[in-house]
Design an enzyme around this catalytic site. Structure first.
Site, short mmCIF file in Angstrom:
data_model
loop_
_atom_site.label_atom_id
_atom_site.label_comp_id
_atom_site.label_asym_id
_atom_site.label_seq_id
_atom_site.Cartn_x
_atom_site.Cartn_y
_atom_site.Cartn_z
CB SER A 91 -140.38 56.15 -76.08
OG SER A 91 -141.72 56.55 -75.92
CG ASN A 92 -142.56 57.37 -71.29
OD1 ASN A 92 -143.72 56.99 -71.32
ND2 ASN A 92 -142.21 58.61 -71.61
CB ALA A 93 -143.67 51.81 -69.97
CB SER A 94 -147.00 56.63 -71.12
OG SER A 94 -148.33 57.08 -71.25
CB ALA A 111 -145.27 59.73 -69.74
#
Ligand code: PMT
Length: 228
Positions: A26-29, A95
């Protein structure tokens, strides 16, 4: 043209691609930029829908727009394509994970193997904005939809954003340099440069450092004036 009678679709937050039943990519959004946009949008049009990946539930407390939860990038794409209607406005602040594991393991991958290195094979996820552009070009009733993308950049920020603007056939792109500590992922503020089309090519509008809520209002003002 006022946004009052327009359906506005906003996306926000990350997506999640499972590697095995306990781990994911995943990512930090955080979803804050998307929520700020959906908040600003719903005060202009009741027909606002916010499609989001996994975010803190508390961020959605007291919001009055319709929310749709999705998990993977494919889910996000299906939900967005499903919501498109003639004349709608779409703002892609999500994102989405760009890759997913080629194979998802149905059981937890054990770390007690004889090697210290685990090689994961990833395959590319679909590009949602490119799919919207394709649908727009094939379905004449959707040709009037207004599409805004975001560009989360770390280097050659303006030229990369303009490349995305052209490649994804967008009406507007909001660039944020995510290496700045007061902008991009997780922050309450953002520094955005907006690119739109004009008769001479591409027009640049530079916003100062603003709360995401203020930046969202400015983006919607600009969309409204672009629709005139
Ligand atoms: O959620 P916050 O913590 O508030 O952070 C906000 C943000 C930094 C996530 C937001 O402002 C932002 O920049 N969103 C876009 C993040 C991103 O995916 O950027 P990108 O440059 O990789 O993608 C360009 C555009 O293509 C984006 O509009 C994205 O939604 C879209 N995209 C990306 C991948 C994909 N498979 N399909 C897409 O349509």
């Amino acid at each position: 043209m006022p946004l009052k009678d327009k359906k506005i679709i906003v996306t926000g937050g990350p997506t999640r691609e499972w590697i095995d039943p306990v781990r994911y990519i995943s990512n930090a959004s955080s979803g804050k930029m998307g929520i700020a946009l959906a908040d600003a949008a719903v005060s202009r049009s009741k027909q606002t829908v916010f499609i989001h990946g996994p975010i803190e539930n508390s961020l959605l407390t007291n919001t009055i727009f319709k929310s749709i939860y999705v998990e993977t990038t494919a889910d996000l794409m299906n939900a967005v394509l499903n919501e498109l209607t003639p004349g709608c406005v779409i703002i892609m602040a999500a994102a989405p994970a760009d890759f997913q594991p080629e194979k998802k393991s149905s059981t937890k991958i054990k770390k007690e193997n004889d090697t210290d290195i685990l090689i994961l094979k990833l395959k590319k996820n679909p590009d949602i904005l490119k799919n919207i552009a394709e649908k727009k070009s094939k379905d004449a009733s959707l040709s009037g939809i207004f599409v805004t993308g975001f560009a989360a950049e770390t280097d050659n920020t303006e030229s990369n954003a303009i490349k995305k603007f052209n490649a994804k056939n967008l009406d507007m792109i909001c660039l944020n340099d995510v290496t700045q500590k007061d902008a991009g992922f997780g922050t309450d503020t953002n520094r955005i440069i907006i690119f739109t089309k004009d008769s001479d090519g591409i027009k640049k509008t530079e916003l100062p450092l603003l709360l995401k809520a203020e930046a969202a209002e400015r983006i919607l003002d600009l969309i409204e004036s672009e629709l005139k």
